[in-house]
Write a protein that holds these residues in place. Structure first.
Motif, PDB file in Angstrom:
ATOM      1  N   VAL A 210      24.372 -17.823 -12.290  1.00  0.00           N
ATOM      2  CA  VAL A 210      25.610 -17.063 -12.146  1.00  0.00           C
ATOM      3  C   VAL A 210      25.383 -15.646 -12.653  1.00  0.00           C
ATOM      4  O   VAL A 210      24.604 -15.410 -13.582  1.00  0.00           O
ATOM      5  CB  VAL A 210      26.780 -17.723 -12.895  1.00  0.00           C
TER       6      VAL A 210
ATOM      7  N   THR B 290      21.692 -12.339 -14.488  1.00  0.00           N
ATOM      8  CA  THR B 290      22.012 -13.739 -14.246  1.00  0.00           C
ATOM      9  C   THR B 290      21.672 -14.609 -15.441  1.00  0.00           C
ATOM     10  O   THR B 290      20.795 -14.280 -16.240  1.00  0.00           O
ATOM     11  CB  THR B 290      21.265 -14.301 -13.017  1.00  0.00           C
TER      12      THR B 290
ATOM     13  N   THR C  49      22.519 -18.500  -6.322  1.00  0.00           N
ATOM     14  CA  THR C  49      23.102 -17.540  -7.260  1.00  0.00           C
ATOM     15  C   THR C  49      24.531 -17.234  -6.832  1.00  0.00           C
ATOM     16  O   THR C  49      24.795 -16.984  -5.648  1.00  0.00           O
ATOM     17  CB  THR C  49      22.287 -16.233  -7.301  1.00  0.00           C
TER      18      THR C  49
END
Length: 325
Positions: free
Chosen positions: A305, A125, A91
């Motif tokens: 992300v 995310t 991440t």
């Protein structure tokens, strides 16, 4: 053994050395927000590639990048070049320190340290697509990955000139405008063949952009139809165009309307290939590529992300539990 939840990779050279100047400020804000982190610094070109690979091998899965688009590009290449864990398990969060900061525009991340850290703490995310570039040269084949946009021809020459100006300490939108003008004076369009999902085209190329995100060049919307999680590139091809054509479309470069010009063609593609008798210049996320013949493939949903808003996404993202919990 890992003693912190987050790895922070800081590029002290980002933003004309704003990274070095603001290192203490960034660390203070991270501590104020009670983020448990270990920081490393990228000290020379491509250093963040090896740093990211080594730290993922050491067990880190949550990475905050304090840098610009180039630092993001290097970190992602490091994540993809290591074989200790799948990229989908990593991440990435962003604290923008760079000059252009184009990737964050698509993902709704503020260009302000405190607000960017607050976005990281929210922990929303999405799994975004990643681009894979294979560069074929007479003596070697090179593989690179990118997160935002790759450019070829005039776009790549402009990026190379902008990087040289940044290395001299220049910053801001003037870097891109100066690079645009000076590149035009020396660039020559070239005839080439390109293949969109193996469908052949031939043109006299001025510039081509292959987008996962929408923006590059300090806010130019060169791939207005790009969606970072739909499994496709948007490809923008500009055929040979005169100075008046560039000036006429200058505003359109920033709002995306330039694609309506008769010299512009757009495609959506999972793969695109560029071939020419004389290899054209290329760049990915603003970083110069070796010249050669290029094949670009989309890798759908390959890395997590952290985002601020979802206005440019194709589907409703999922807000995962924050990694610190």
């Amino acid at each position: 053994m890992i003693q912190s939840d987050w790895l922070v990779i800081l590029n002290p050279h980002a933003g004309s050395r704003r990274g070095a100047h603001d290192k203490g400020k960034i660390m203070k804000l991270l501590k104020k927000h009670k983020i448990n982190f270990h920081m490393v610094t990228s000290d020379y070109p491509r250093h963040a590639i090896s740093l990211a690979g080594e730290m993922v091998a050491a067990g880190y899965r949550n990475i905050i990048i304090a840098g610009g688009d180039g630092t993001l590009n290097e970190v992602v290449n490091g994540v993809f070049q290591q074989d200790n864990c799948p990229p989908e398990e990593v991440t990435i969060g962003m604290i923008p320190v760079g000059t252009g900061n184009d990737w964050i525009r698509t993902f709704g991340i503020p260009d302000e340290y405190k607000k960017a850290i607050e976005i990281i703490l929210e922990g929303k995310t999405i799994r975004q697509d990643v681009g894979k570039i294979t560069i074929r040269r007479p003596t070697e084949t090179v593989t690179r990955y990118f997160m935002n946009m790759a450019g070829f021809g005039f776009d790549a020459m402009t990026a190379a000139r902008a990087n040289r100006l940044k290395d001299k300490g220049k910053s801001g939108i003037r870097v891109y405008i100066h690079s645009l003008v000076s590149s035009y004076l020396s660039y020559r369009s070239r005839r080439l063949r390109y293949f969109v999902d193996e469908k052949p085209f031939e043109t006299v190329l001025f510039s081509a952009s292959v987008g996962i995100g929408k923006f590059n060049g300090g806010g130019m919307m060169q791939a207005p139809g790009a969606i970072p999680d739909n499994g496709e590139f948007q490809v923008t091809v500009i055929r040979r165009i005169g100075l008046w054509g560039i000036l006429r479309n200058f505003t359109g470069l920033y709002n995306g309307s330039f694609i309506q010009d008769k010299h512009v063609t757009t495609h959506t593609a999972r793969q695109i290939r560029f071939e020419s008798d004389k290899p054209i210049p290329g760049e990915s996320d603003g970083e110069t590529l070796k010249r050669g013949h290029y094949t670009l493939e989309i890798l759908p949903g390959k890395i997590n992300v952290i985002y601020g808003n979802d206005r440019y996404f194709s589907r409703q993202p999922h807000a995962e539990e924050h990694p610190l919990k």
